[in-house]
Design an enzyme around this catalytic site. Structure first.
Site, PDB file in Angstrom:
ATOM      1  N   ASP A 195      70.814 -30.060 101.078  1.00 26.76           N
ATOM      2  CA  ASP A 195      71.639 -29.081 102.146  1.00 26.76           C
ATOM      3  C   ASP A 195      70.730 -28.766 103.136  1.00 26.76           C
ATOM      4  O   ASP A 195      71.253 -28.186 104.403  1.00 26.76           O
ATOM      5  CB  ASP A 195      72.246 -28.129 101.637  1.00 26.76           C
ATOM      6  CG  ASP A 195      71.185 -26.958 100.938  1.00 26.76           C
ATOM      7  OD1 ASP A 195      70.202 -27.218 100.761  1.00 26.76           O
ATOM      8  OD2 ASP A 195      71.854 -26.011 100.534  1.00 26.76           O
ATOM      9  N   SER A 196      69.317 -29.130 103.085  1.00 29.76           N
ATOM     10  CA  SER A 196      68.450 -29.072 104.329  1.00 29.76           C
ATOM     11  C   SER A 196      68.933 -29.847 105.392  1.00 29.76           C
ATOM     12  O   SER A 196      68.593 -29.550 106.678  1.00 29.76           O
ATOM     13  CB  SER A 196      67.149 -29.568 104.000  1.00 29.76           C
ATOM     14  OG  SER A 196      67.117 -30.522 103.137  1.00 29.76           O
ATOM     15  N   ASP A 250      73.023 -32.240  96.709  1.00 27.14           N
ATOM     16  CA  ASP A 250      72.783 -30.861  96.530  1.00 27.14           C
ATOM     17  C   ASP A 250      73.990 -30.215  96.774  1.00 27.14           C
ATOM     18  O   ASP A 250      74.611 -30.484  97.770  1.00 27.14           O
ATOM     19  CB  ASP A 250      71.832 -30.454  97.843  1.00 27.14           C
ATOM     20  CG  ASP A 250      70.897 -29.552  97.729  1.00 27.14           C
ATOM     21  OD1 ASP A 250      70.931 -28.889  96.498  1.00 27.14           O
ATOM     22  OD2 ASP A 250      70.217 -28.974  98.534  1.00 27.14           O
ATOM     23  N   LYS A 276      72.154 -31.199  92.098  1.00 27.16           N
ATOM     24  CA  LYS A 276      71.171 -30.032  92.113  1.00 27.16           C
ATOM     25  C   LYS A 276      71.970 -28.875  92.511  1.00 27.16           C
ATOM     26  O   LYS A 276      72.667 -28.730  93.500  1.00 27.16           O
ATOM     27  CB  LYS A 276      69.936 -30.125  93.070  1.00 27.16           C
ATOM     28  CG  LYS A 276      68.898 -29.322  93.298  1.00 27.16           C
ATOM     29  CD  LYS A 276      67.854 -29.508  93.905  1.00 27.16           C
ATOM     30  CE  LYS A 276      67.630 -29.465  95.340  1.00 27.16           C
ATOM     31  NZ  LYS A 276      68.075 -28.177  95.973  1.00 27.16           N
ATOM     32  N   GLU A 330      70.826 -24.488  93.364  1.00 30.96           N
ATOM     33  CA  GLU A 330      69.958 -23.219  93.382  1.00 30.96           C
ATOM     34  C   GLU A 330      70.459 -22.397  92.317  1.00 30.96           C
ATOM     35  O   GLU A 330      71.393 -21.784  92.206  1.00 30.96           O
ATOM     36  CB  GLU A 330      70.040 -22.797  94.828  1.00 30.96           C
ATOM     37  CG  GLU A 330      69.555 -23.782  95.666  1.00 30.96           C
ATOM     38  CD  GLU A 330      69.580 -23.207  97.335  1.00 30.96           C
ATOM     39  OE1 GLU A 330      69.397 -21.924  97.427  1.00 30.96           O
ATOM     40  OE2 GLU A 330      68.990 -24.118  98.133  1.00 30.96           O
ATOM     41  N   GLU A 368      60.183 -24.309  94.043  1.00 28.04           N
ATOM     42  CA  GLU A 368      60.172 -24.128  95.365  1.00 28.04           C
ATOM     43  C   GLU A 368      59.321 -22.682  95.654  1.00 28.04           C
ATOM     44  O   GLU A 368      59.701 -21.692  95.349  1.00 28.04           O
ATOM     45  CB  GLU A 368      61.378 -24.298  96.398  1.00 28.04           C
ATOM     46  CG  GLU A 368      60.906 -24.110  97.822  1.00 28.04           C
ATOM     47  CD  GLU A 368      62.175 -24.422  98.677  1.00 28.04           C
ATOM     48  OE1 GLU A 368      63.308 -25.155  98.038  1.00 28.04           O
ATOM     49  OE2 GLU A 368      62.217 -24.378  99.955  1.00 28.04           O
TER      50      GLU A 368
HETATM   51  O1  KIV Z   1      67.584 -29.194 100.527  1.00 27.55           O
HETATM   52  C1  KIV Z   1      66.572 -29.538 100.304  1.00 27.55           C
HETATM   53  O2  KIV Z   1      66.099 -30.588 100.906  1.00 27.55           O
HETATM   54  C2  KIV Z   1      66.012 -29.144  98.998  1.00 27.55           C
HETATM   55  C3  KIV Z   1      64.616 -29.696  98.830  1.00 27.55           C
HETATM   56  C4  KIV Z   1      63.684 -29.297  99.790  1.00 27.55           C
HETATM   57  C5  KIV Z   1      64.102 -29.368  97.471  1.00 27.55           C
HETATM   58  O3  KIV Z   1      66.630 -28.311  98.357  1.00 27.55           O
END
Ligand code: KIV
Length: 265
Positions: A44-45, A83, A113, A115, A182
């Protein structure tokens, strides 16, 4: 190279380092896949990196579905993890299962994934129960940026380390197949890595994790400075792109482009 699956990743603990990078589009996914990474994460980056947002909070499920779908088209061997964006799993376990299911059904993602805090252990269980592999994520959780008061190293206060170790164990017991650590001190990351049987994948968590992840735009030097301490820039693509674009601008303006070589008779 063989297709990387969840069992492949599990079997790499204590044997080989796991390499994960982010990607948000098909050509980048193809490059990182052909470079031999084990896992491609559609993070989600995408909010900060691609959309130019100040954080990840505005990223929607539909945007993540779009990016995961196009990343899938670039991948042959790597495992594809998507994510879960802010508010795709926090609202209820039902929403979490439904949205994790959307990734699997609509995009080609092979795992999700999320959080993770204590509050989402049952959410991991519920997603696992539906047959979807889950990667946990503890330490700095960018979706909790307001709660944390910024992007700060976690696990440094008295008692926090022990809490993260116990959370990591709960995440393993809930059925996650791997765990992102992280921005935590490297000694704590080592302790967590040794306390659980699933692989840890570090970002700003030192060398003793079972694997490492970086955001692709950071590692190739496309992101704008300043970058976090944990980023190593392996190239300066920003400089290369700027130089090429400036040359194009000059050549168009002075008539050097297009020459006969780039024109049709
Ligand atoms: O959103 C993301 O790119 C991440 C990674 C940096 C682990 O969560």
């Amino acid at each position: 190279m063989k297709k990387i699956t969840v069992p492949t990743i599990s079997s790499m603990k204590n044997k080989e380092k796991i390499v994960m990078v982010t990607a948000y589009d098909a050509p980048t996914a193809k490059i990182v896949d052909e470079s031999g990474v084990d896992i491609v994460l559609v993070g989600d980056s995408v909010g900060n990196v691609i959309q130019g947002a100040p954080n990840t909070l505005s990223v929607t499920m539909d945007e993540m579905i779009y990016h995961t779908k196009i990343v899938f088209r670039g991948i042959k061997n790597a495992h594809l993890c998507a994510d879960m964006p802010f508010m795709s799993f926090q609202t209820s376990k039902q929403d979490a299962v439904r949205n994790a299911g959307r990734f699997i059904k609509e995009t080609g993602a092979e795992s999700v994934k999320l959080e993770t805090t204590q509050d989402y252990i049952d959410t991991i269980r519920a997603i696992r129960k539906s047959g979807i592999p889950v990667m946990g994520h503890i330490g700095l959780r960018p979706q909790s940026v307001h709660d944390m008061g910024g992007y700060k190293v976690q696990g440094t206060e008295k008692g926090e380390g022990a809490k993260l170790i116990s959370l990591a164990k709960e995440i393993e017991n809930a059925g996650a197949f791997s765990l992102v650590l992280e921005s935590i001190p490297h000694k704590l990351a080592k302790k967590i890595t040794r306390s659980i049987n699933i692989p840890t994948i570090g970002i700003g968590a030192g060398p003793e994790c079972d694997g490492q992840v970086l955001v692709i735009h950071d590692l190739v030097g496309l992101s704008e400075e300043p970058l976090p301490k944990f980023v190593k820039k392996y190239a300066n693509i920003r400089e290369i792109m700027t130089k090429a674009t400036k040359e194009f601008v000059n050549e168009v303006r002075n008539g050097a482009f297009p020459s006969s070589e780039h024109s049709y008779d």
